[in-house]
Design a protein around this motif. Sequence first.
Motif, PDB file in Angstrom:
ATOM      1  N   VAL A  36       0.843  -1.213   0.000  1.00  0.00           N
ATOM      2  CA  VAL A  36       0.000   0.000   0.000  1.00  0.00           C
ATOM      3  C   VAL A  36       0.870   1.252   0.000  1.00  0.00           C
ATOM      4  O   VAL A  36       0.610   2.201  -0.752  1.00  0.00           O
ATOM      5  CB  VAL A  36      -0.947  -0.004   1.223  1.00  0.00           C
ATOM      6  CG1 VAL A  36      -1.638   1.354   1.370  1.00  0.00           C
ATOM      7  CG2 VAL A  36      -1.982  -1.108   1.099  1.00  0.00           C
ATOM      8  N   ILE A  37       1.919   1.242   0.834  1.00  0.00           N
ATOM      9  CA  ILE A  37       2.836   2.388   0.882  1.00  0.00           C
ATOM     10  C   ILE A  37       3.485   2.617  -0.480  1.00  0.00           C
ATOM     11  O   ILE A  37       3.596   3.755  -0.954  1.00  0.00           O
ATOM     12  CB  ILE A  37       3.916   2.168   1.964  1.00  0.00           C
ATOM     13  CG1 ILE A  37       3.298   2.260   3.357  1.00  0.00           C
ATOM     14  CG2 ILE A  37       5.041   3.203   1.826  1.00  0.00           C
ATOM     15  CD1 ILE A  37       4.252   1.907   4.476  1.00  0.00           C
ATOM     16  N   TYR A  38       3.898   1.530  -1.132  1.00  0.00           N
ATOM     17  CA  TYR A  38       4.542   1.636  -2.443  1.00  0.00           C
ATOM     18  C   TYR A  38       3.583   2.209  -3.485  1.00  0.00           C
ATOM     19  O   TYR A  38       3.950   3.119  -4.248  1.00  0.00           O
ATOM     20  CB  TYR A  38       5.046   0.262  -2.876  1.00  0.00           C
ATOM     21  CG  TYR A  38       5.686   0.231  -4.250  1.00  0.00           C
ATOM     22  CD1 TYR A  38       6.719   1.102  -4.577  1.00  0.00           C
ATOM     23  CD2 TYR A  38       5.256  -0.680  -5.221  1.00  0.00           C
ATOM     24  CE1 TYR A  38       7.310   1.063  -5.830  1.00  0.00           C
ATOM     25  CE2 TYR A  38       5.846  -0.725  -6.471  1.00  0.00           C
ATOM     26  CZ  TYR A  38       6.870   0.160  -6.777  1.00  0.00           C
ATOM     27  OH  TYR A  38       7.442   0.138  -8.017  1.00  0.00           O
ATOM     28  N   ILE A  39       2.352   1.710  -3.507  1.00  0.00           N
ATOM     29  CA  ILE A  39       1.356   2.195  -4.477  1.00  0.00           C
ATOM     30  C   ILE A  39       1.023   3.661  -4.226  1.00  0.00           C
ATOM     31  O   ILE A  39       0.950   4.466  -5.168  1.00  0.00           O
ATOM     32  CB  ILE A  39       0.076   1.330  -4.411  1.00  0.00           C
ATOM     33  CG1 ILE A  39       0.369  -0.093  -4.900  1.00  0.00           C
ATOM     34  CG2 ILE A  39      -1.040   1.952  -5.242  1.00  0.00           C
ATOM     35  CD1 ILE A  39      -0.770  -1.066  -4.691  1.00  0.00           C
ATOM     36  N   VAL A  40       0.841   4.028  -2.955  1.00  0.00           N
ATOM     37  CA  VAL A  40       0.531   5.420  -2.608  1.00  0.00           C
ATOM     38  C   VAL A  40       1.711   6.330  -2.962  1.00  0.00           C
ATOM     39  O   VAL A  40       1.528   7.461  -3.421  1.00  0.00           O
ATOM     40  CB  VAL A  40       0.172   5.547  -1.115  1.00  0.00           C
ATOM     41  CG1 VAL A  40       0.004   7.014  -0.711  1.00  0.00           C
ATOM     42  CG2 VAL A  40      -1.106   4.779  -0.811  1.00  0.00           C
ATOM     43  N   THR A  41       2.928   5.834  -2.748  1.00  0.00           N
ATOM     44  CA  THR A  41       4.134   6.609  -3.094  1.00  0.00           C
ATOM     45  C   THR A  41       4.176   6.916  -4.592  1.00  0.00           C
ATOM     46  O   THR A  41       4.408   8.063  -4.990  1.00  0.00           O
ATOM     47  CB  THR A  41       5.404   5.838  -2.692  1.00  0.00           C
ATOM     48  OG1 THR A  41       5.410   5.637  -1.283  1.00  0.00           O
ATOM     49  CG2 THR A  41       6.655   6.604  -3.097  1.00  0.00           C
ATOM     50  N   LEU A  42       3.958   5.880  -5.408  1.00  0.00           N
ATOM     51  CA  LEU A  42       3.947   6.077  -6.861  1.00  0.00           C
ATOM     52  C   LEU A  42       2.841   7.038  -7.264  1.00  0.00           C
ATOM     53  O   LEU A  42       3.067   7.982  -8.036  1.00  0.00           O
ATOM     54  CB  LEU A  42       3.751   4.735  -7.576  1.00  0.00           C
ATOM     55  CG  LEU A  42       4.868   3.700  -7.452  1.00  0.00           C
ATOM     56  CD1 LEU A  42       4.509   2.456  -8.252  1.00  0.00           C
ATOM     57  CD2 LEU A  42       6.199   4.260  -7.925  1.00  0.00           C
ATOM     58  N   THR A  43       1.650   6.833  -6.721  1.00  0.00           N
ATOM     59  CA  THR A  43       0.497   7.684  -7.057  1.00  0.00           C
ATOM     60  C   THR A  43       0.736   9.128  -6.643  1.00  0.00           C
ATOM     61  O   THR A  43       0.490  10.055  -7.416  1.00  0.00           O
ATOM     62  CB  THR A  43      -0.776   7.151  -6.369  1.00  0.00           C
ATOM     63  OG1 THR A  43      -0.974   5.779  -6.718  1.00  0.00           O
ATOM     64  CG2 THR A  43      -1.993   7.964  -6.795  1.00  0.00           C
TER      65      THR A  43
END
Length: 312
Positions: A36-43
């Motif tokens: 989730v952290i990785y996806i939110v970071t990219l977004t």
Amino acid sequence: MPDVEGENQTTITEFILLGFGDLHELKIPVFVALLVIYIVTLTGNILIIVTVSYNHNLHNPMYFFLCNLSVLEICYTTSIAPKMLKTLLVVQEDISFSACLLQFYIFGSLAVAECFLLAAMSYDRYLAICKPLHYASTMKFQLCFQLAVVSWVIGFLSLVVTMPMVSRLPFCASKEIDHFFCDLTPIIKLSCGDTYMVRIPAFIIASLVSFLPFLLTVLSYYKIISTILKIPSTTGKQKAFSTCSSHLIVVSVFYGTLMVVYAAPIVNQWPNLNKTFSVLYTVVTPLINPIIYSLRNTEVKETLRELFSKNL
């Protein structure tokens, strides 16, 4: 015996990333949280780039550097996160020797580039607050572009001396890296040869490429804080500080976690503690940057609302 040792040195073609060790029932929750952290970071970082590109009012030096920082953070976290997430799903994660060196090179280069990019951003804030009358004439696009290019180039040139030396290290029987990515220290620990001629040049280069931009950043903020304290009105002080507070928070988090991981002896003695703080600067810090810059900036928030309202 020498023949056997020589044979062992040539048989290591891959390493095993041990990741976070045996987390038992925590593996899935940790995996989900980091994913989730990785996806939110990219977004978040992509949204920063889109927002600045969309709003012409944001086409200024500060946001030009912010876009560079967002691109860097996307590459930075992507060089680590996918492999790290995979270590949580499999018993052991193999990584080839060349892929391991490539990961270390990309990660290390981007970390150095971020140091210099943050220094360039602090110089921009110094000019804006300490020399406002000369800001427009000094911080032209040409200078901004040159500072950004220099930051990226220094980053990717900083390891050209270290990489060949690491690639020539002899490795024997052990091939387990007690980490979730290929960092220099755990790689060197696996070598069965003399690592002195690798550790010393690597330390000198790392000190130069990290301390120099850190010193420039500290000097810039020394001047900035000195100037802000001289402003007579409280409102004026708050307004001046608000223009650099986001960057100051990002700098503090970035250098704070780096110092804990690489400079604190107790962290190096406790691998699990080292991994925890490594997660902070490899995964969490890239997440914090877009959150800080978007939540603390009215123009960015208004542009994001406009973008979402048009597409909903």
